[in-house]
Design an enzyme around this catalytic site. Structure first.
Site, PDB file in Angstrom:
ATOM      1  N   GLY A 186      18.337   8.505  11.203  1.00 59.74           N
ATOM      2  CA  GLY A 186      19.248   7.555  10.572  1.00 59.74           C
ATOM      3  C   GLY A 186      20.528   8.263  10.174  1.00 59.74           C
ATOM      4  N   GLY A 187      21.162   7.737   9.137  1.00 57.74           N
ATOM      5  CA  GLY A 187      22.420   8.315   8.677  1.00 57.74           C
ATOM      6  C   GLY A 187      22.273   9.751   8.217  1.00 57.74           C
ATOM      7  N   GLY A 216      46.532  23.773  34.693  1.00 54.86           N
ATOM      8  CA  GLY A 216      46.591  23.563  33.252  1.00 54.86           C
ATOM      9  C   GLY A 216      45.632  24.480  32.519  1.00 54.86           C
ATOM     10  N   ALA A 217      44.543  24.834  33.212  1.00 57.34           N
ATOM     11  CA  ALA A 217      43.555  25.699  32.569  1.00 57.34           C
ATOM     12  C   ALA A 217      44.153  27.075  32.243  1.00 57.34           C
ATOM     13  CB  ALA A 217      42.328  25.837  33.453  1.00 57.34           C
TER      14      ALA A 217
HETATM   15  C1  HXC Z   1       9.974   7.010   1.077  1.00 56.44           C
HETATM   16  C2  HXC Z   1       8.790   8.067   2.691  1.00 56.44           C
HETATM   17  C3  HXC Z   1       9.881   7.998   3.572  1.00 56.44           C
HETATM   18  C4  HXC Z   1      11.073   7.395   3.104  1.00 56.44           C
HETATM   19  C5  HXC Z   1       8.271   8.976   4.587  1.00 56.44           C
HETATM   20  N1  HXC Z   1       7.823   8.670   3.374  1.00 56.44           N
HETATM   21  N2  HXC Z   1       9.539   8.573   4.740  1.00 56.44           N
HETATM   22  N3  HXC Z   1       8.848   7.567   1.456  1.00 56.44           N
HETATM   23  N4  HXC Z   1      11.069   6.918   1.851  1.00 56.44           N
HETATM   24  N5  HXC Z   1      12.158   7.328   3.854  1.00 56.44           N
HETATM   25  C6  HXC Z   1       6.500   8.941   2.826  1.00 56.44           C
HETATM   26  C7  HXC Z   1       5.434   8.139   3.527  1.00 56.44           C
HETATM   27  O1  HXC Z   1       5.319   6.866   2.940  1.00 56.44           O
HETATM   28  C8  HXC Z   1       4.214   8.990   3.289  1.00 56.44           C
HETATM   29  O2  HXC Z   1       3.761   8.781   1.986  1.00 56.44           O
HETATM   30  C9  HXC Z   1       4.767  10.392   3.335  1.00 56.44           C
HETATM   31  O3  HXC Z   1       6.166  10.269   3.108  1.00 56.44           O
HETATM   32  C10 HXC Z   1       4.558  11.058   4.666  1.00 56.44           C
HETATM   33  O4  HXC Z   1       4.985  10.184   5.681  1.00 56.44           O
HETATM   34  P1  HXC Z   1       4.096   9.844   6.957  1.00 56.44           P
HETATM   35  O5  HXC Z   1       4.653   8.615   7.561  1.00 56.44           O
HETATM   36  O6  HXC Z   1       2.659   9.848   6.591  1.00 56.44           O
HETATM   37  O7  HXC Z   1       4.387  11.113   7.857  1.00 56.44           O
HETATM   38  P2  HXC Z   1       4.523  11.211   9.430  1.00 56.44           P
HETATM   39  O8  HXC Z   1       3.400  10.459  10.070  1.00 56.44           O
HETATM   40  O9  HXC Z   1       4.682  12.647   9.734  1.00 56.44           O
HETATM   41  O10 HXC Z   1       5.859  10.418   9.792  1.00 56.44           O
HETATM   42  C11 HXC Z   1       7.104  10.903   9.320  1.00 56.44           C
HETATM   43  C12 HXC Z   1       8.228   9.882   9.559  1.00 56.44           C
HETATM   44  C13 HXC Z   1       7.799   8.518   8.941  1.00 56.44           C
HETATM   45  C14 HXC Z   1       8.431   9.704  11.076  1.00 56.44           C
HETATM   46  C15 HXC Z   1       9.478  10.425   8.968  1.00 56.44           C
HETATM   47  O11 HXC Z   1       7.363   8.726   7.598  1.00 56.44           O
HETATM   48  C16 HXC Z   1       8.920   7.539   8.929  1.00 56.44           C
HETATM   49  O12 HXC Z   1       9.190   6.888   9.952  1.00 56.44           O
HETATM   50  N6  HXC Z   1       9.553   7.378   7.764  1.00 56.44           N
HETATM   51  C17 HXC Z   1      10.619   6.432   7.575  1.00 56.44           C
HETATM   52  C18 HXC Z   1      11.838   6.901   8.276  1.00 56.44           C
HETATM   53  C19 HXC Z   1      12.972   5.987   8.018  1.00 56.44           C
HETATM   54  O13 HXC Z   1      13.091   4.922   8.602  1.00 56.44           O
HETATM   55  N7  HXC Z   1      13.828   6.398   7.049  1.00 56.44           N
HETATM   56  C20 HXC Z   1      14.980   5.674   6.703  1.00 56.44           C
HETATM   57  C21 HXC Z   1      16.009   6.087   7.741  1.00 56.44           C
HETATM   58  S1  HXC Z   1      17.550   5.350   7.454  1.00 56.44           S
HETATM   59  P3  HXC Z   1       2.205   8.591   1.653  1.00 56.44           P
HETATM   60  O14 HXC Z   1       2.152   8.628   0.180  1.00 56.44           O
HETATM   61  O15 HXC Z   1       1.814   7.300   2.239  1.00 56.44           O
HETATM   62  O16 HXC Z   1       1.537   9.759   2.315  1.00 56.44           O
HETATM   63  C22 HXC Z   1      18.244   6.442   6.481  1.00 56.44           C
HETATM   64  C23 HXC Z   1      19.579   5.997   6.086  1.00 56.44           C
HETATM   65  C24 HXC Z   1      20.397   7.112   5.612  1.00 56.44           C
HETATM   66  O17 HXC Z   1      17.770   7.450   6.157  1.00 56.44           O
HETATM   67  C25 HXC Z   1      21.781   6.586   5.564  1.00 56.44           C
HETATM   68  C26 HXC Z   1      22.770   7.559   5.148  1.00 56.44           C
HETATM   69  C27 HXC Z   1      24.123   7.004   5.374  1.00 56.44           C
END
Ligand code: HXC
Length: 513
Positions: A169-170, A403-404
């Site tokens: 993501g971001g 040019g290079a």
């Molecule tokens: C809160 C999160 C989290 C998040 C993971 N966790 N990402 N909690 N916010 N963004 C938590 C999970 O709920 C889980 O908690 C623990 O972290 C481990 O995650 P798992 O999913 O069990 O791990 P894994 O299978 O290794 O997968 C990792 C992952 C997946 C691929 C990163 O967790 C995932 O897809 N997370 C969301 C990613 C996402 O969409 N983020 C937002 C992106 S947009 P528990 O307690 O259940 O174990 C963004 C915008 C930024 O970031 C913008 C800036 C401008």
């Protein structure tokens, strides 16, 4: 007092346990180290001083009040690499997936601001699920706070991003703004939108590794500058990078001891250029002969028709930009221009002297290049060399066409010392192409057009395919015997050590982005 000290030690221990043994085990099972283990490898032994160990998240939404872990999802502080201070943050995936919370961002911003005030590099170890979803916009704001500081610190202190897990993501835009991105094969990935979104929107089926894994970013997108097989190797190479770069834009560039050995002649260079002008050779062999010891290549697998990297020459850290005749004849294309330009700007920003090794047949022709903007992208490299005020030396080993020729740090754009080997060919274009244009009618009307073509090519080659016309004009300072190149470079960089050059007063330039 003893009770109070014991209580402090207990709190510290609790913070060090983080999210607990089970989570640490899961992290290890994925082939990843924990946030603190990584810092132990990155930093000199016993130098890490942690900050904000007791900061914890404030959110109470979606059950977060039950997940209050001291330190939250990031370890921050200061340590040393090779005895020099650095600021570090290391995202802790064991705490809510290393997701970025409001307090997480505050901790990171705090060490960034301190680093900027005292002039030390910031190294970020990224392993995060992105914005902490439960916090909503507060977390997005935290990212923006980091992006702003990344941008303000750019060119003041080196910023290095090490991606050791997810970065999606971001969140990718913080590493993208920093100077260098390191990645690890199979365990790290970066993308703006993941495979699931890609499948929904574009119907492409792709794995995380294919879409945004280390090799993808090191070869296709150019996002990653360095890629290694495991975390330890990756972190040790971050330490190595630090041997070449200063702590901030005003500090001197690190030096190594250098003792002159003999006359510094490198006889092998006299026989490296093949007889035929179209035959390839490996510019890395030239580099190996010129530098003190190892070449630390940057972007090794992205646009390999240009080579960039750091080395020491006469003990002094330098940046090298070199055409690679063994890949696409060393032609400049869009990716090569962008790769070279960013490196030149990094070196110039941080006072690292530049050595250019030139053997370039020109810019790559074709619709693909024109439609994707070889004009504005090629201009980046030109702009970067024009703007750079660090000592800049060019050695033309063979071709310098079109040019290079101008772009690759020619005398006209403030090359300080421009050398050429006797094998140099400096002209508007290669003999065959030139003859086809300027003698088109004569060749067509000749009794034997093929013989006439070859005669004209020979005439053109004799007149232009050499360094002496440029040398007669002073565009080349000296035509040198290849074996003497190292000796000449040590002399010239020494001569230029106190060089002062300026660009006109302005807010900032407008590089063709
Ligand atoms: C809160 C999160 C989290 C998040 C993971 N966790 N990402 N909690 N916010 N963004 C938590 C999970 O709920 C889980 O908690 C623990 O972290 C481990 O995650 P798992 O999913 O069990 O791990 P894994 O299978 O290794 O997968 C990792 C992952 C997946 C691929 C990163 O967790 C995932 O897809 N997370 C969301 C990613 C996402 O969409 N983020 C937002 C992106 S947009 P528990 O307690 O259940 O174990 C963004 C915008 C930024 O970031 C913008 C800036 C401008």
């Amino acid at each position: 007092m003893k009770n109070k000290i014991d209580s402090l030690l207990e709190k510290r221990e609790e913070a060090l346990r983080g999210a607990g043994e089970e989570r640490i085990k899961q992290q290890h099972e994925k082939g990843k180290l924990t946030a603190r283990e990584r810092l132990e490898i990155l930093l000199d032994p016993d130098t890490f001083e942690e900050t904000d160990m007791f900061v914890s998240q404030r959110s109470t939404d979606f059950g977060l009040e039950k997940v209050v872990i001291p330190g939250d999802g990031v370890v921050t502080g200061f340590g040393k690499i090779g005895g020099r201070d650095v600021a570090v943050f290391s995202q802790d995936f064991t705490v809510l997936g290393g997701s970025l919370s409001e307090t997480n961002a505050e901790k990171i911003c705090k060490i960034m601001e301190t680093a900027l005030r005292i002039g030390i590099p910031v190294i970020g170890l990224n392993d995060s699920g992105g914005a902490r979803i439960q916090e909503g916009v507060v977390s997005l704001g935290g990212y923006a706070d980091i992006f702003l500081r990344n941008t303000l610190a750019s060119g003041v202190i080196p910023q290095i991003s090490v991606v050791l897990g997810p970065c999606a993501g971001g969140a990718v835009y913080s590493p993208a703004i920093t100077d260098f991105v390191f990645m690890v094969r199979d365990t790290s990935y970066m993308f703006v939108t993941g495979p699931n979104v890609v499948r929904t929107v574009t119907h492409e089926v792709v794995t995380s590794e294919e879409l945004g894994g280390a090799d993808t970013h090191a070869t296709k997108s150019g996002v990653a500058h360095f890629v290694y097989d495991n975390e330890v190797e990756t972190l040790l190479n971050v330490r190595r990078l630090m041997e070449y770069i200063p702590s901030n834009f005003m500090d001197p560039v690190p030096k190594r001891n250098y003792r002159k050995k003999g006359k510094e002649l490198r006889e092998k260079l006299n026989s490296l250029i093949p007889e035929g002008s179209d035959k390839p050779y490996d510019m890395k062999e030239v580099i190996a002969e010129l530098i003190d010891d190892d070449f630390f290549e940057v972007h090794a697998t992205f646009a390999p028709n240009i080579i960039i990297g750091f080395a020491h020459l006469g003990g002094q850290s330098i940046g090298i930009v070199a055409n690679q005749p063994s890949v696409l004849a060393g032609v400049l294309d869009i990716n090569a221009s962008i790769k070279g330009a960013r490196f030149v700007r990094f070196c110039d920003a941080f006072g690292i002297r530049l050595l250019v090794l030139e053997d370039v047949p020109g810019f790559l022709p074709g619709t693909e290049q024109e439609w994707n903007g070889i004009i504005r992208n090629g201009a980046k490299l030109l702009y970067a060399f024009c703007e750079a005020t660090v000592p800049k030396i060019t050695v033309i080993t063979r071709k310098a066409y079109g040019g290079a020729y101008d772009v690759m740090n020619s005398k006209h754009i403030r090359g300080d010392y421009n050398y050429a080997w006797p094998s140099a060919e400096i002209a508007v274009m290669g003999p065959k192409g030139a003859v086809e244009i300027i003698f088109k009618k004569e060749i067509a009307s000749a009794e034997d057009p093929v013989a006439e073509f070859h005669k004209k090519v020979d005439d053109y080659t004799a007149k232009f395919a050499n360094p002496y016309i440029a040398a007669a004009r002073g565009y080349i300072d000296e035509v040198i015997i290849p074996a003497e190149t190292r000796k000449k470079l040590i002399f010239a960089f020494g001569l230029l050590k106190n060089k002062v050059d300026r660009i006109p007063k302005k807010k900032h330039g407008n590089i063709p982005l």
